[in-house]
Design a protein around this motif. Structure first.
Motif, PDB file in Angstrom:
ATOM      1  N   GLN A 255      57.806  36.360  53.081  1.00  0.00           N
ATOM      2  CA  GLN A 255      58.993  37.171  53.328  1.00  0.00           C
ATOM      3  C   GLN A 255      58.899  37.960  54.643  1.00  0.00           C
ATOM      4  OE1 GLN A 255      59.240  40.927  52.578  1.00  0.00           O
ATOM      5  NE2 GLN A 255      57.020  40.975  52.725  1.00  0.00           N
ATOM      6  N   LEU A 256      57.735  37.923  55.319  1.00  0.00           N
ATOM      7  CA  LEU A 256      57.629  38.596  56.617  1.00  0.00           C
ATOM      8  C   LEU A 256      58.435  37.884  57.695  1.00  0.00           C
ATOM      9  CD1 LEU A 256      53.792  39.409  56.677  1.00  0.00           C
ATOM     10  CD2 LEU A 256      55.681  40.995  56.216  1.00  0.00           C
ATOM     11  N   LYS A 257      58.594  36.569  57.572  1.00  0.00           N
ATOM     12  CA  LYS A 257      59.407  35.771  58.499  1.00  0.00           C
ATOM     13  C   LYS A 257      59.014  36.025  59.962  1.00  0.00           C
ATOM     14  CE  LYS A 257      62.095  33.259  55.944  1.00  0.00           C
ATOM     15  NZ  LYS A 257      61.905  31.796  55.949  1.00  0.00           N
ATOM     16  N   ILE A 258      57.748  35.791  60.271  1.00  0.00           N
ATOM     17  CA  ILE A 258      57.293  35.929  61.654  1.00  0.00           C
ATOM     18  C   ILE A 258      57.496  34.596  62.363  1.00  0.00           C
ATOM     19  CG2 ILE A 258      55.301  36.355  63.133  1.00  0.00           C
ATOM     20  CD1 ILE A 258      54.214  38.240  61.058  1.00  0.00           C
ATOM     21  N   CYS A 259      58.422  34.544  63.301  1.00  0.00           N
ATOM     22  CA  CYS A 259      58.661  33.299  64.045  1.00  0.00           C
ATOM     23  C   CYS A 259      58.267  33.416  65.514  1.00  0.00           C
ATOM     24  CB  CYS A 259      60.124  32.869  63.896  1.00  0.00           C
ATOM     25  SG  CYS A 259      60.411  31.921  62.382  1.00  0.00           S
ATOM     26  N   PHE A 260      57.537  34.478  65.870  1.00  0.00           N
ATOM     27  CA  PHE A 260      56.893  34.573  67.186  1.00  0.00           C
ATOM     28  C   PHE A 260      57.887  34.542  68.344  1.00  0.00           C
ATOM     29  CE2 PHE A 260      53.915  32.714  64.175  1.00  0.00           C
ATOM     30  CZ  PHE A 260      52.804  33.529  64.340  1.00  0.00           C
ATOM     31  N   ASN A 261      58.971  35.311  68.228  1.00  0.00           N
ATOM     32  CA  ASN A 261      59.934  35.325  69.329  1.00  0.00           C
ATOM     33  C   ASN A 261      59.549  36.299  70.435  1.00  0.00           C
ATOM     34  OD1 ASN A 261      61.711  33.289  68.580  1.00  0.00           O
ATOM     35  ND2 ASN A 261      62.748  34.606  67.113  1.00  0.00           N
ATOM     36  N   SER A 262      58.767  37.315  70.116  1.00  0.00           N
ATOM     37  CA  SER A 262      58.334  38.243  71.164  1.00  0.00           C
ATOM     38  C   SER A 262      57.104  38.987  70.686  1.00  0.00           C
ATOM     39  CB  SER A 262      59.439  39.252  71.495  1.00  0.00           C
ATOM     40  OG  SER A 262      59.638  40.154  70.419  1.00  0.00           O
ATOM     41  N   LEU A 263      56.355  39.510  71.649  1.00  0.00           N
ATOM     42  CA  LEU A 263      55.164  40.278  71.327  1.00  0.00           C
ATOM     43  C   LEU A 263      55.519  41.526  70.537  1.00  0.00           C
ATOM     44  CD1 LEU A 263      52.158  40.940  71.569  1.00  0.00           C
ATOM     45  CD2 LEU A 263      52.581  41.812  73.874  1.00  0.00           C
ATOM     46  N   SER A 264      56.565  42.229  70.940  1.00  0.00           N
ATOM     47  CA  SER A 264      56.927  43.474  70.254  1.00  0.00           C
ATOM     48  C   SER A 264      57.349  43.202  68.813  1.00  0.00           C
ATOM     49  CB  SER A 264      58.050  44.193  71.007  1.00  0.00           C
ATOM     50  OG  SER A 264      59.201  43.375  71.085  1.00  0.00           O
ATOM     51  N   ASN A 265      58.094  42.099  68.590  1.00  0.00           N
ATOM     52  CA  ASN A 265      58.500  41.756  67.236  1.00  0.00           C
ATOM     53  C   ASN A 265      57.293  41.403  66.376  1.00  0.00           C
ATOM     54  OD1 ASN A 265      59.239  39.039  65.476  1.00  0.00           O
ATOM     55  ND2 ASN A 265      60.702  40.701  65.170  1.00  0.00           N
ATOM     56  N   TYR A 266      56.366  40.660  66.955  1.00  0.00           N
ATOM     57  CA  TYR A 266      55.172  40.239  66.222  1.00  0.00           C
ATOM     58  C   TYR A 266      54.337  41.455  65.819  1.00  0.00           C
ATOM     59  CZ  TYR A 266      50.631  37.984  65.387  1.00  0.00           C
ATOM     60  OH  TYR A 266      49.438  37.574  64.845  1.00  0.00           O
ATOM     61  N   VAL A 267      54.056  42.321  66.791  1.00  0.00           N
ATOM     62  CA  VAL A 267      53.246  43.510  66.507  1.00  0.00           C
ATOM     63  C   VAL A 267      53.958  44.422  65.521  1.00  0.00           C
ATOM     64  CG1 VAL A 267      52.322  45.623  67.539  1.00  0.00           C
ATOM     65  CG2 VAL A 267      51.990  43.417  68.688  1.00  0.00           C
ATOM     66  N   ILE A 372      63.379  31.077  68.238  1.00  0.00           N
ATOM     67  CA  ILE A 372      63.590  30.368  66.977  1.00  0.00           C
ATOM     68  C   ILE A 372      64.473  31.218  66.063  1.00  0.00           C
ATOM     69  CG2 ILE A 372      62.485  29.379  64.931  1.00  0.00           C
ATOM     70  CD1 ILE A 372      59.964  28.974  66.604  1.00  0.00           C
ATOM     71  N   PRO A 373      65.717  30.791  65.800  1.00  0.00           N
ATOM     72  CA  PRO A 373      66.557  31.529  64.858  1.00  0.00           C
ATOM     73  C   PRO A 373      66.086  31.296  63.417  1.00  0.00           C
ATOM     74  CG  PRO A 373      67.697  29.561  65.626  1.00  0.00           C
ATOM     75  CD  PRO A 373      66.413  29.635  66.400  1.00  0.00           C
ATOM     76  N   ASP A 374      66.590  32.112  62.487  1.00  0.00           N
ATOM     77  CA  ASP A 374      66.109  32.059  61.109  1.00  0.00           C
ATOM     78  C   ASP A 374      66.312  30.693  60.471  1.00  0.00           C
ATOM     79  OD1 ASP A 374      65.283  34.650  61.277  1.00  0.00           O
ATOM     80  OD2 ASP A 374      66.996  35.503  60.196  1.00  0.00           O
ATOM     81  N   ASP A 375      67.455  30.050  60.737  1.00  0.00           N
ATOM     82  CA  ASP A 375      67.700  28.758  60.084  1.00  0.00           C
ATOM     83  C   ASP A 375      66.723  27.700  60.596  1.00  0.00           C
ATOM     84  OD1 ASP A 375      68.887  28.761  62.603  1.00  0.00           O
ATOM     85  OD2 ASP A 375      70.528  27.441  62.010  1.00  0.00           O
ATOM     86  N   GLU A 376      66.384  27.753  61.895  1.00  0.00           N
ATOM     87  CA  GLU A 376      65.407  26.804  62.404  1.00  0.00           C
ATOM     88  C   GLU A 376      64.020  27.120  61.859  1.00  0.00           C
ATOM     89  OE1 GLU A 376      63.597  24.820  66.510  1.00  0.00           O
ATOM     90  OE2 GLU A 376      64.764  26.674  66.643  1.00  0.00           O
ATOM     91  N   CYS A 377      63.715  28.394  61.706  1.00  0.00           N
ATOM     92  CA  CYS A 377      62.425  28.795  61.154  1.00  0.00           C
ATOM     93  C   CYS A 377      62.226  28.147  59.783  1.00  0.00           C
ATOM     94  CB  CYS A 377      62.365  30.320  61.045  1.00  0.00           C
ATOM     95  SG  CYS A 377      60.705  31.000  60.882  1.00  0.00           S
ATOM     96  N   ASP A 378      63.269  28.165  58.950  1.00  0.00           N
ATOM     97  CA  ASP A 378      63.200  27.533  57.628  1.00  0.00           C
ATOM     98  C   ASP A 378      63.005  26.025  57.758  1.00  0.00           C
ATOM     99  OD1 ASP A 378      63.553  29.990  56.408  1.00  0.00           O
ATOM    100  OD2 ASP A 378      65.738  29.759  56.246  1.00  0.00           O
ATOM    101  N   LEU A 398      61.797  13.397  59.173  1.00  0.00           N
ATOM    102  CA  LEU A 398      61.814  14.836  59.391  1.00  0.00           C
ATOM    103  C   LEU A 398      63.149  15.223  60.021  1.00  0.00           C
ATOM    104  CD1 LEU A 398      58.204  15.293  60.843  1.00  0.00           C
ATOM    105  CD2 LEU A 398      58.939  15.433  58.448  1.00  0.00           C
ATOM    106  N   MET A 399      63.487  16.504  59.918  1.00  0.00           N
ATOM    107  CA  MET A 399      64.757  16.997  60.440  1.00  0.00           C
ATOM    108  C   MET A 399      64.529  17.663  61.798  1.00  0.00           C
ATOM    109  SD  MET A 399      68.003  17.246  60.128  1.00  0.00           S
ATOM    110  CE  MET A 399      68.330  16.863  58.404  1.00  0.00           C
ATOM    111  N   PHE A 400      65.250  17.170  62.804  1.00  0.00           N
ATOM    112  CA  PHE A 400      65.188  17.733  64.151  1.00  0.00           C
ATOM    113  C   PHE A 400      66.591  18.151  64.588  1.00  0.00           C
ATOM    114  CE2 PHE A 400      61.747  14.581  63.751  1.00  0.00           C
ATOM    115  CZ  PHE A 400      60.662  15.410  63.949  1.00  0.00           C
ATOM    116  N   ASP A 401      66.705  18.670  65.801  1.00  0.00           N
ATOM    117  CA  ASP A 401      68.009  19.133  66.289  1.00  0.00           C
ATOM    118  C   ASP A 401      69.054  18.018  66.264  1.00  0.00           C
ATOM    119  OD1 ASP A 401      67.045  21.669  66.732  1.00  0.00           O
ATOM    120  OD2 ASP A 401      66.579  21.323  68.845  1.00  0.00           O
ATOM    121  N   ASP A 402      68.601  16.773  66.480  1.00  0.00           N
ATOM    122  CA  ASP A 402      69.546  15.655  66.526  1.00  0.00           C
ATOM    123  C   ASP A 402      69.631  14.904  65.201  1.00  0.00           C
ATOM    124  OD1 ASP A 402      67.011  14.666  66.649  1.00  0.00           O
ATOM    125  OD2 ASP A 402      67.353  13.307  68.332  1.00  0.00           O
ATOM    126  N   GLY A 403      69.150  15.526  64.114  1.00  0.00           N
ATOM    127  CA  GLY A 403      69.255  14.914  62.793  1.00  0.00           C
ATOM    128  C   GLY A 403      67.917  14.390  62.294  1.00  0.00           C
TER     129      GLY A 403
END
Length: 537
Positions: A255-267, A372-378, A398-403
């Motif tokens: 439930q932490l949902k860390i997707c590594f978008n920025s250093l400040s968000n991660y910390v 990485i937005p939340d839906d892509e993170c999932d 597998l599911m990619f941006d193009d299907g």
């Protein structure tokens, strides 16, 4: 707008000139490799960490992970893969000479267990820092059980050369931000691209499709596992059960949902997790009748409890937590954590795999990597889960941006881009070994039987042996092979000196303690909650 391949080609073309002039240094890497000690029957060892291997609290290269029986080897940082492998090999030889009749278990999934309590928690002595390490492990026991902590793997640490960062900083026209901030930002871009594509590493190098039934400790067998022999459970299309929900997974941390978008968000997310109570952990108790059960009742006891297939890292000073070091001075290197031990390799990893990892990580750095937005993170989590449990199924998509796409089809596209990166690395190194590594590994895409997981399954089915029986044979054979190549006298002398010195260092730490453990912990967590201002570099 440039496609990924066009963008990558452009960057590589601009770097080839400086590379040919010797203006780009080599990558730097270090290896952390875990392995259980087992008795001659393939049961987890109940003996203490051998004193002749030094103090596991202070030895720089030989320690333990969770369990007293789970050895961990740490190499220095090297610019050449062969140097890291040579040092790792000598650590194995040095240990084997001092293990008596015990052996190093070469697989990620553990040897035969006899319940949760058969896994001894590592003891680091009676200093405050040693007690903290032990209590942290007790907390992992009450939260997740010890059995999950008996799993072993390889951690691969890589940093990119300073002159490459200066070149990229200039080529990107990022003079408006400091080199240090630019480097951290690009490292997070590397991590995001890694997370989008780490399924490929789990396919190519996953080596844990089977386990001994003692790992389930009497629980019902999941549908994804089938019985092989009397004591072995096998998942026919799995690549790495170590990375499945049987291994290092945790629903509370999810439930932490860390997707590594920025250093400040991660910390910020980690700091929130180590300071936020979790009701189920509160119910377990922390210090009951002067018996410590866990360090605290928060989502994470400390930052190291967060499980991830990759982490941004910086060497922390004595008064810093890992995230405070990152916050103050930025990302120094990255740690890849999704690699199984290859049970067919005496050291669990080889130079071919290292050169592939270097190429893959450089590709992750040079390729464009948006947030990485939340839906892509999932979706990324779903792809990894599919490869972990079904990666060797030729019909898997597998599911990619193009299907939806077949795994092998997308894998071949990635290998084509990796070849361009390998060419750049080979210019830097003056050989063609990175390209050779790709040539050796690419056939695995169309032949799952060539993967380590495929080889493990084939060994079990063709021999009819149990998982423990076949892995124990590999352990004996590898111990004999390592014994045939003597450790150098200078290296053995160094390790003996480090072992002796480490015991003295532990004694000095214990004698220097002046405050109670309660006060020590209170100071530690008060300091851990502090923000550390970024420092100009």
């Amino acid at each position: 707008m440039l496609t990924l391949s066009e963008q990558l080609e452009s960057v590589i073309d601009r770097l080839k000139g400086p590379a040919r002039k010797g203006l780009i240094g080599r990558l730097r890497r270090g290896i952390e490799k875990e392995g259980l000690r087992v008795d001659p029957r393939g049961h987890i060892a109940q003996t203490p960490h051998p004193r002749s291997l030094g103090s596991k609290l202070t030895h720089p290269h030989i320690t333990t992970d969770y369990s007293e029986a789970l050895l961990e080897y740490i190499t220095p940082v090297y610019c050449r893969p062969q140097d890291a492998m040579a040092f790792l090999g000598d650590l194995h030889r040095f240990s084997n000479q001092r293990l008596g009749d015990e052996l190093l278990w070469p697989a990620s999934m553990p040897s035969r267990l006899n319940g949760n309590d058969s896994i001894p928690i590592a003891d680091y002595g009676h200093s405050n820092v040693g007690t903290m390490k032990h209590v942290y492990r007790k907390g992992l026991d009450v939260r997740y059980g010890r059995i999950m902590q008996a799993i072993a793997g390889v951690h691969y640490n890589v940093s990119l050369p300073d002159d490459l960062w200066r070149l990229l900083h200039e080529l990107d026209g990022q003079g408006n931000i400091s080199l240090n901030d630019y480097r951290s930002s690009r490292y997070f871009g590397l991590i995001r691209h890694f997370r989008r594509n780490s399924w490929l590493l789990m396919y190519l190098f996953g080596a844990s499709p089977a386990l001994d039934d003692s790992f389930l400790e009497g629980k019902s067998t999941p549908d994804k596992l089938e019985t092989h022999g009397r004591r072995t459970l096998l998942s026919p299309h799995a690549t790495t059960l170590r990375m499945s929900d049987l291994g290092y997974q945790n629903k509370v941390q999810a439930q932490l949902k860390i997707c590594f978008n920025s250093l400040s968000n991660y910390v910020g997310t980690l700091r929130h997790a180590i300071s936020t109570p979790w009701p189920a952990y509160q119910t377990m108790g922390v210090n009951e009748d002067n018996e410590w059960r866990q360090l605290n009742a928060n989502i994470l006891q400390i930052e190291n409890e967060y499980y991830s297939d990759i982490r941004p890292k910086r060497v922390a000073r004595h008064d810093e937590t890992p995230s405070q070091a990152l916050e103050a001075r930025g990302v120094e290197y990255i740690e890849v954590r999704c690699l199984d031990l290859n049970p067919f390799l005496p050291l669990g990893i080889d130079e071919t795999q290292m050169r592939f990892l270097d190429t893959f990580l450089m590709w992750c750095l040079l390729a464009d990597s948006p947030w990485i937005p939340d839906d892509e993170c999932d979706r990324l989590d779903d792809n990894r889960a599919l490869v972990v449990e079904h990666g060797r199924d030729p019909a898997l998509k597998l599911m990619f941006d193009d299907g939806q796409r077949p795994l092998a089809e997308r894998g071949r596209e990635i290998f084509a881009e990796l070849r361009r990166v390998a060419e750049l690395l080979d210019i830097i190194e003056g050989d063609d070994l990175h390209q050779q590594a790709l040539t050796e590994l690419e056939p695995r895409l169309d032949n799952p039987g060539m993967t380590p997981a495929g080889q493990v399954e084939a060994l079990l089915r063709e021999s009819g042996q149990e998982f423990v029986e076949s892995t124990l044979e590999l352990a004996r054979r590898q111990a004999a092979e390592l014994g045939e190549t003597p450790i150098s006298r200078a290296r053995e002398t160094l390790f003996d000196e480090l072992s002796s010195t480490s015991h003295q260092q532990q004694r000095e730490i214990e004698e220097a303690d002046r405050e109670s453990f309660d006060a020590f912990l209170e100071t530690y967590f008060a300091r851990a909650r502090e923000q550390r201002a970024a420092k100009a570099m």
